[in-house]
Design an enzyme around this catalytic site. Sequence first.
Site, PDB file in Angstrom:
ATOM      1  N   GLU A  21       3.284  -7.054   4.932  1.00 41.91           N
ATOM      2  CA  GLU A  21       4.404  -7.750   5.577  1.00 41.91           C
ATOM      3  C   GLU A  21       5.651  -7.334   4.819  1.00 41.91           C
ATOM      4  O   GLU A  21       5.862  -7.747   3.678  1.00 41.91           O
ATOM      5  CB  GLU A  21       4.186  -9.265   5.535  1.00 41.91           C
ATOM      6  CG  GLU A  21       5.086 -10.030   6.504  1.00 41.91           C
ATOM      7  CD  GLU A  21       6.477 -10.254   5.948  1.00 41.91           C
ATOM      8  OE1 GLU A  21       7.419  -9.563   6.426  1.00 41.91           O
ATOM      9  OE2 GLU A  21       6.641 -11.087   5.067  1.00 41.91           O
ATOM     10  N   GLY A  26       6.526  -7.601   0.626  1.00 37.12           N
ATOM     11  CA  GLY A  26       7.439  -6.871  -0.242  1.00 37.12           C
ATOM     12  C   GLY A  26       8.229  -5.835   0.520  1.00 37.12           C
ATOM     13  O   GLY A  26       8.296  -5.852   1.744  1.00 37.12           O
ATOM     14  N   ALA A  35       5.290  -0.849  -0.604  1.00 36.35           N
ATOM     15  CA  ALA A  35       4.111  -0.762   0.262  1.00 36.35           C
ATOM     16  C   ALA A  35       3.559   0.654   0.303  1.00 36.35           C
ATOM     17  O   ALA A  35       2.330   0.854   0.282  1.00 36.35           O
ATOM     18  CB  ALA A  35       4.460  -1.230   1.669  1.00 36.35           C
ATOM     19  N   THR A  50       9.369  -1.839   1.678  1.00 37.65           N
ATOM     20  CA  THR A  50       8.649  -0.697   2.238  1.00 37.65           C
ATOM     21  C   THR A  50       8.261   0.311   1.164  1.00 37.65           C
ATOM     22  O   THR A  50       7.142   0.846   1.173  1.00 37.65           O
ATOM     23  CB  THR A  50       9.501  -0.032   3.327  1.00 37.65           C
ATOM     24  OG1 THR A  50       9.783  -0.996   4.346  1.00 37.65           O
ATOM     25  CG2 THR A  50       8.778   1.145   3.945  1.00 37.65           C
TER      26      THR A  50
END
Length: 492
Positions: free
Chosen positions: A259, A237, A242, A239
Amino acid sequence: MAVRPALPTIPGLDKVFIGGRWQESRGGGLVDVICPADEEVVAQVMDPSIADADAAALAAHQAFDTGPWARMSVQDRATVCERLADAIEKRLGLLNTAWLLEAGAPIAHGEMINSGAGTMIWRNAIAQARAAKFEERRSGPLGEAVIIHEPIGSVLAVLTYNGPVVLMGMKVIPALLAGCTVLIKPAPESPLTSRLIADAIEEADFPEGVVSVLAAGTAVTQHLVEHPLIDMIALTGGTAIAVDVVKRSAARLARTALELGGKSPAIIADDAPLETVLPTLMDGMTGFLGQVCVCRSRVLVSERRYEEVIDAFGSAFRDLKVGLPWDSDVDFGPLAVKRGRDRAEAMVQRAREQGAEVVAGGRRPAHMNRGWYYEPTLLRNVTNDMEIAQEEVFGPVIGVIAYRDLDHAIDIANDSKFGLASSIYTADPDVAMNVARRIRSGGVAVNNAGVSLTEPFGGFKQSGWGRECGVEGIFEFTDTKQVLLSGSYLNA
């Protein structure tokens, strides 16, 4: 005019898939599936509830703790995963059609990514697991030990709409091979492909509780990320998402593998002939309309060759055809989500305001009055401090940046918070390896604009941590245990 394909037979449209079987939802409701190519409703599906998420997390936890999966030999797990691979491959035609309807991916793109690359990736993962050393005896100065890779537990695999099938080989099957139970969380924009995947999982006949599939939205996903019964989150996905995942899982120190996105540079050296650069770099820049994490969205070219490159790529961009994804005469369909089209449009406008100029594209195609379309866009006079050079578009927008010499090009390439992929085009192999060693990214392609997804793949910096693919991608889902057989630091 080309006719939209009919919706294939898809199981469980009004159900949820928990612990390996279809079930009635615990409070979810039906939502529309809208085709991004014409904004028509093609189906209604059950939207999973938080209660469904709790049931799936409990099933995964119990299956790991008390079921046979984590205690089976890797050879036996590989045999079950082979059955899953067989079942997915039987459905590839259906999956590619479903992906077209839910995400606008032309059939040719699905055949390349899913039928071609995907098949190789999951078959390679199974072969790697069969050959991997999950136990290894070692002797050293302080004693003799057995090193064991043990499954980490229940895994929440968060997938994206740009690769719901191929990510089975990059993330889900490796976790299963490692001995983990997996709650697959496809994007809410993947409700059709996810149900075909669930159907394949049911056919593969995993032990009870090992695999669930919930194509849920933000609230349910955040609940799962925070769930005490989830031991690891493996995310593909953006940043910002994340960062939210890390914060929500930090209190229990859950393992994360991330990732993420990129702003991947492609350096064209002065000795690289454009006739060999164009074919691969065009694909690397425009594949799936830039909705690819490794999109080469910054093209770095010397001041001496700048106009030559602009002319060549501008002509190539203008030749690209955008239209209905089921029309075999077009190169690209729509973007998969309306917010993606709107983001690309807004970022191009801001780039213009900052001094960039549109060489090709930069608009919605005039002949498409419905759907989330945006023309592949090439920008010139881009400098690396512009938003368009620093932030991921996740759409078909490419900036061309001038450099003075290769040292300057490497500085530009590294002047980014991202570090996922990159390319160097040159006729000199020594120059290629020198540049590759100096670029701060998880992957560097020489005279190419792709990555190998049978070898370890992942990012530097804010492009994430952890690795997918290869044996490293399997061991990402394990803890390493030391069993001391003799000796100790106490005897040193």
